[in-house]
Design an enzyme around this catalytic site. Structure first.
Site, PDB file in Angstrom:
ATOM      1  N   HIS A  61      76.615  24.789-104.257  1.00 12.60           N
ATOM      2  CA  HIS A  61      77.580  24.690-103.149  1.00 12.60           C
ATOM      3  C   HIS A  61      78.504  25.906-103.125  1.00 12.60           C
ATOM      4  CE1 HIS A  61      80.086  21.750-100.520  1.00 12.60           C
ATOM      5  NE2 HIS A  61      80.211  22.995-100.108  1.00 12.60           N
ATOM      6  N   HIS A  63      79.931  29.280-100.630  1.00 14.02           N
ATOM      7  CA  HIS A  63      80.042  29.966 -99.335  1.00 14.02           C
ATOM      8  C   HIS A  63      80.159  31.461 -99.622  1.00 14.02           C
ATOM      9  CE1 HIS A  63      80.832  26.156 -97.095  1.00 14.02           C
ATOM     10  NE2 HIS A  63      81.331  25.787 -98.266  1.00 14.02           N
ATOM     11  N   ASN A  95      77.624  27.793 -92.764  1.00 16.06           N
ATOM     12  CA  ASN A  95      78.688  27.891 -91.745  1.00 16.06           C
ATOM     13  C   ASN A  95      79.242  29.308 -91.676  1.00 16.06           C
ATOM     14  OD1 ASN A  95      79.751  27.413 -94.348  1.00 16.06           O
ATOM     15  ND2 ASN A  95      81.700  26.740 -93.506  1.00 16.06           N
ATOM     16  N   LYS A 146      71.881  21.683 -94.131  1.00 12.71           N
ATOM     17  CA  LYS A 146      73.233  21.178 -94.331  1.00 12.71           C
ATOM     18  C   LYS A 146      73.636  20.504 -93.027  1.00 12.71           C
ATOM     19  CE  LYS A 146      77.523  20.884 -96.065  1.00 12.71           C
ATOM     20  NZ  LYS A 146      78.470  21.924 -96.404  1.00 12.71           N
ATOM     21  N   HIS A 236      80.441  17.037-102.341  1.00 13.86           N
ATOM     22  CA  HIS A 236      81.843  16.745-102.673  1.00 13.86           C
ATOM     23  C   HIS A 236      82.308  15.327-102.331  1.00 13.86           C
ATOM     24  CE1 HIS A 236      82.024  17.975 -98.532  1.00 13.86           C
ATOM     25  NE2 HIS A 236      82.108  19.262 -98.786  1.00 13.86           N
ATOM     26  N   ASP A 309      81.964  24.389-104.639  1.00 17.81           N
ATOM     27  CA  ASP A 309      82.415  24.551-103.248  1.00 17.81           C
ATOM     28  C   ASP A 309      83.272  25.808-103.127  1.00 17.81           C
ATOM     29  OD1 ASP A 309      82.828  24.242-100.570  1.00 17.81           O
ATOM     30  OD2 ASP A 309      83.900  22.342-100.692  1.00 17.81           O
ATOM     31  N   HIS A 313      88.781  32.608 -98.768  1.00 19.10           N
ATOM     32  CA  HIS A 313      89.468  32.941 -97.514  1.00 19.10           C
ATOM     33  C   HIS A 313      90.475  34.038 -97.810  1.00 19.10           C
ATOM     34  CE1 HIS A 313      87.877  29.458 -95.406  1.00 19.10           C
ATOM     35  NE2 HIS A 313      88.238  28.690 -96.423  1.00 19.10           N
ATOM     36  N   GLY A 329      89.653  24.970 -98.295  1.00 19.88           N
ATOM     37  CA  GLY A 329      88.921  25.285 -99.511  1.00 19.88           C
ATOM     38  C   GLY A 329      89.549  26.389-100.335  1.00 19.88           C
TER      39      GLY A 329
HETATM   40 ZN    ZN Z   1      81.642  23.692 -98.746  1.00 20.51          ZN
END
Ligand code: ZN
Length: 446
Positions: A61, A63, A95, A146, A236, A309, A313, A329
């Site tokens: 998991h 990003h 995403n 996903k 999660h 996860d 950012h 997140g």
């Molecule tokens: Zn995530």
């Protein structure tokens, strides 16, 4: 025969116990594990100084961002963070901008990543608008789909039960469907009423993202998927109700697995007033009774995997003036293993559970058959840990572009000191040794 390398003086996790041994590596694979005297000659011999050797850890998991979100993270910095944190394989969430939801977008992402990654990377895809494209995405080598249920991210209409069922029928047993389970309708209503009450604080965010929203989404999806062969992997899980719904489905014979994050195991809603928007994540942090339910789920085996996860950012995005605009997140690749090893020291977890949750089980769920265990013939992906080293987490030193963490300044014990991917040393004592592109792109064989 002369092999590429022998790693001597290791304490490796083999067959459910930690054993003194040496590991011979040839052509990126584990050639032999045994006593030092039984090792073949090698071009290179490394003394691991009795450090703990785990099978290369898998974070399913992550990003990685890049493309139009490269200001948050890119393939190089994200996989450098992985290597620094002891992860040898990461699976990238879809995403992105553009959203990964077609064979072409997936192919493009793989091509861009290929020249830059330091560890092995597999890719998720969101569902396309036209479900006839599901098979082309599978054929392109996506590791899983996903499904984001909190709001519309992919092409497939998440409000349309019929369409969802058709998509799950189409996917069948080919690849798993990972799910972000928060019910869109409930969330929208909760957020609306908070906004009407002029609530703009991190606690209001927690209230809107209720436990009910999680459990409702899980139950709805299980019902839709019931008559299909789909394998749901719930990401999660945060609430007792949510976990109970998953456990119930498992008992009834559904192919269902689930994940928990270190955030939801180690932080609670009580931490939110102190940290504010930094702790805004989806699903949000919960109260102690839910945290205890998650730990119990780990102890009794109903939780299958740990995922960081990792959600980088920019700091300004985390500090948006309106809580409803805050990006959700926190980064997690460089904190997960030390935090979990510290929980072993605190007797909440065992090394066996860490290996199960972060290597064996993710390898099984995502069909990564060449990794996940230290065995002859498997990929020489190794996570070497100085189990006794105490240190403070310093987010400012992260390899990730996101240099903040709710765990900043936490004292932890157990540090990844070497990371080997495909038999090559990628990270040593916080330094990245390997060249960009040394990691491999994982294409799932349908
Ligand atoms: Zn995530």
């Amino acid at each position: 025969m002369i092999v590429d390398s022998v790693l001597a003086n290791a304490k490796a996790y083999l067959n459910k116990e930690v054993v003194d041994c040496s590991i011979a590596i040839e052509d990126g694979k584990i050639f032999k594990i045994g006593k030092e005297t039984q090792m073949p000659n090698a071009d290179e011999k490394v003394n691991l100084q009795k450090h703990l050797v785990l099978p290369g850890l898998i974070d399913a998991h992550v990003h990685l961002r890049d493309e139009e979100k490269a200001y948050k993270e890119d393939f190089y910095t994200g996989t450098a963070a992985a290597a620094a944190g002891g992860f040898t394989t990461v699976l990238d969430m879809p995403n992105n901008t553009p959203v990964t939801m077609s064979a072409a977008a997936l192919k493009n992402r793989m091509k861009k990543a290929k020249r830059r990654v330091l560890v092995d990377v597999g890719f998720y895809s969101e569902f396309p608008t036209d479900i006839d494209q599901v098979s082309s995405i599978v054929n392109q080598g996506a590791v899983a789909f996903k499904l984001f249920m909190a709001n519309q991210v992919g092409g497939l209409n998440i409000d349309d039960d019929q369409k969802l069922q058709e998509a799950f029928t189409k996917v069948g047993k080919t690849i798993p469907v990972a799910v972000h389970a928060e019910d869109k309708t409930l969330l929208a209503a909760n957020i609306e009423s908070m906004k009407k009450a002029n609530r703009n604080d991190a606690t209001a965010f927690l209230k809107a993202h209720s436990e009910e929203a999680e459990a409702t989404a899980i139950k709805r999806l299980l019902k839709i998927g019931k008559e299909t062969d789909v394998h749901f992997h719930f990401c999660h899980i945060t609430s007792e109700e949510g976990l109970n719904a998953v456990v119930e489905a498992k008992k009834n014979g559904a192919t269902v697995t689930c994940e928990v994050t270190p955030n939801h195991l180690l932080l609670s809603s009580a931490d939110v007033p102190r940290f504010g928007q930094l702790l805004v994540m989806m699903p949000p942090l919960r109260s102690e009774n839910h945290i205890e339910a998650l730990w119990k789920g780990i102890a009794n085996g109903s939780i299958d995997t740990l995922g960081s996860d990792h959600a980088p950012h920019s700091l300004s995005e985390k500090c948006a003036s309106d809580v409803w605009d805050v990006k959700v997140g926190v980064p997690g690749l460089e904190t997960t293993l030390p935090l979990m090893l510290t929980m072993v020291k605190k007797n909440r977890l065992t090394i066996a559970q860490i290996v199960h949750l972060l290597a064996e089980k993710p390898a099984e769920i995502f069909s990564l058959k060449d990794r996940g265990r230290l065995e002859q013939g498997k990929k020489a992906d190794l996570t070497v840990v100085d189990y006794n080293q105490r240190f403070k987490i310093e987010a400012g030193k992260f390899k990730s572009k996101a240099k903040f963490s709710p765990f900043n300044d936490w004292e932890v014990q157990g540090k990844p000191v070497k990371t080997y991917v495909n038999g090559a040393l990628v990270m040593e004592n916080e330094e990245i040794i390997a060249k960009p592109g040394s990691g491999k792109i994982i294409r799932r064989n349908p």
